[in-house]
Scaffold this motif. Structure first.
Motif, PDB file in Angstrom:
ATOM      1  N   GLU A 161      -2.541   1.567  -9.409  1.00 22.49           N
ATOM      2  CA  GLU A 161      -2.547   1.228  -7.988  1.00 22.49           C
ATOM      3  C   GLU A 161      -2.181   2.445  -7.134  1.00 22.49           C
ATOM      4  O   GLU A 161      -2.775   2.672  -6.070  1.00 22.49           O
ATOM      5  CB  GLU A 161      -1.562   0.089  -7.717  1.00 22.49           C
ATOM      6  N   ASP A 169       0.811  -1.218   0.000  1.00 26.70           N
ATOM      7  CA  ASP A 169       0.000   0.000   0.000  1.00 26.70           C
ATOM      8  C   ASP A 169       0.845   1.269   0.000  1.00 26.70           C
ATOM      9  O   ASP A 169       0.305   2.380   0.061  1.00 26.70           O
ATOM     10  CB  ASP A 169      -0.940   0.025   1.211  1.00 26.70           C
ATOM     11  N   TYR A 170       2.149   1.125  -0.084  1.00 26.33           N
ATOM     12  CA  TYR A 170       3.053   2.263  -0.078  1.00 26.33           C
ATOM     13  C   TYR A 170       3.072   2.887  -1.474  1.00 26.33           C
ATOM     14  O   TYR A 170       3.630   2.336  -2.418  1.00 26.33           O
ATOM     15  CB  TYR A 170       4.446   1.799   0.343  1.00 26.33           C
ATOM     16  N   VAL A 171       2.436   4.042  -1.604  1.00 23.40           N
ATOM     17  CA  VAL A 171       2.208   4.660  -2.910  1.00 23.40           C
ATOM     18  C   VAL A 171       3.509   4.997  -3.621  1.00 23.40           C
ATOM     19  O   VAL A 171       3.659   4.751  -4.826  1.00 23.40           O
ATOM     20  CB  VAL A 171       1.333   5.919  -2.747  1.00 23.40           C
ATOM     21  N   ARG A 227      -4.802   4.727  -4.444  1.00 24.05           N
ATOM     22  CA  ARG A 227      -4.498   4.972  -3.029  1.00 24.05           C
ATOM     23  C   ARG A 227      -4.299   6.458  -2.724  1.00 24.05           C
ATOM     24  O   ARG A 227      -4.595   6.901  -1.622  1.00 24.05           O
ATOM     25  CB  ARG A 227      -3.237   4.183  -2.635  1.00 24.05           C
TER      26      ARG A 227
END
Length: 210
Positions: free
Chosen positions: A149, A122-124, A153
């Motif tokens: 992705e 989830d780390y953009v 986010r």
């Protein structure tokens, strides 16, 4: 959300492979002519913040910045927030990936960013940095997946939006590129090069005023 829908629509094609004609078009545009445009990057002397800052407040300040210097200072704070992964290991891998990219060792940089994304999906910024390397390799399918992705986010990621616009340009999707660039500039009115890209594409897509 409009740009994100465009990404998803294009990914229907890219999921199998980028069309051969698009790759040929991209090669014709850049081969022997110029270095490819790069999406915005954080300042080289980026200082990581000690804690979390309200990004809503920073984006509000960015839109109301009185001049370029003030805007760039706020922009650097936003990049600082984005670069916080929440994982010491991911941060270390990101630093090493940046160093590898600077040294033009894209193979190593991609390996390190693969590890970042696996560790922190989830780390953009991990996905955004990897998308940039895929873009430079003309692996547009993988770049679009990472940008989709990332923007799912953090829809305000102006760097990812510019990267998206550059890929759309390479694929001959000028209307989608123009929309992505306009959304990026609406979020950050002092982005380098983007106003010129918008001016050129507006004339091409919408025609010049008579």
């Amino acid at each position: 959300m409009a740009v994100f829908r465009c990404v998803l629509a294009l990914l229907v094609i890219a999921a199998v492979d980028v069309p051969a004609f698009a790759l040929e078009l991209a090669d014709d545009r850049v081969q022997g002519l110029r270095e490819p445009e790069l999406p915005p990057e954080p300042p080289k002397d980026l200082k990581r913040p000690q804690g979390r800052t309200d990004l809503d407040r920073l984006f509000s300040l960015l839109k109301r910045a009185p001049d370029r210097d003030a805007a760039k200072a706020i922009e650097a704070r936003i990049w600082g927030q984005w670069y916080q992964s929440g994982s010491v290991t991911a941060d270390l891998l990101m630093s090493r990936a940046s160093a590898a990219a600077e040294a033009k060792d894209t193979d190593l940089a991609l390996e390190l960013l693969d590890a970042v994304v696996a560790l922190a999906p989830d780390y953009v910024e991990g996905r955004n940095r990897r998308a940039t390397l895929y873009y430079l390799r003309k692996d547009f399918s993988s770049a679009l997946n990472d940008l989709a992705e990332a923007l799912a986010r953090e829809p305000r990621h102006f760097g990812a939006l510019v990267g998206l616009g550059l890929i759309f340009q390479e694929l001959g999707q000028d209307s989608q590129a123009l929309e992505a660039f306009r959304q990026a500039l609406a979020l950050n009115p002092y982005l380098d090069r983007v106003p010129d890209l918008i001016e050129d594409l507006t004339a091409k897509v919408e025609g010049r005023d008579i």
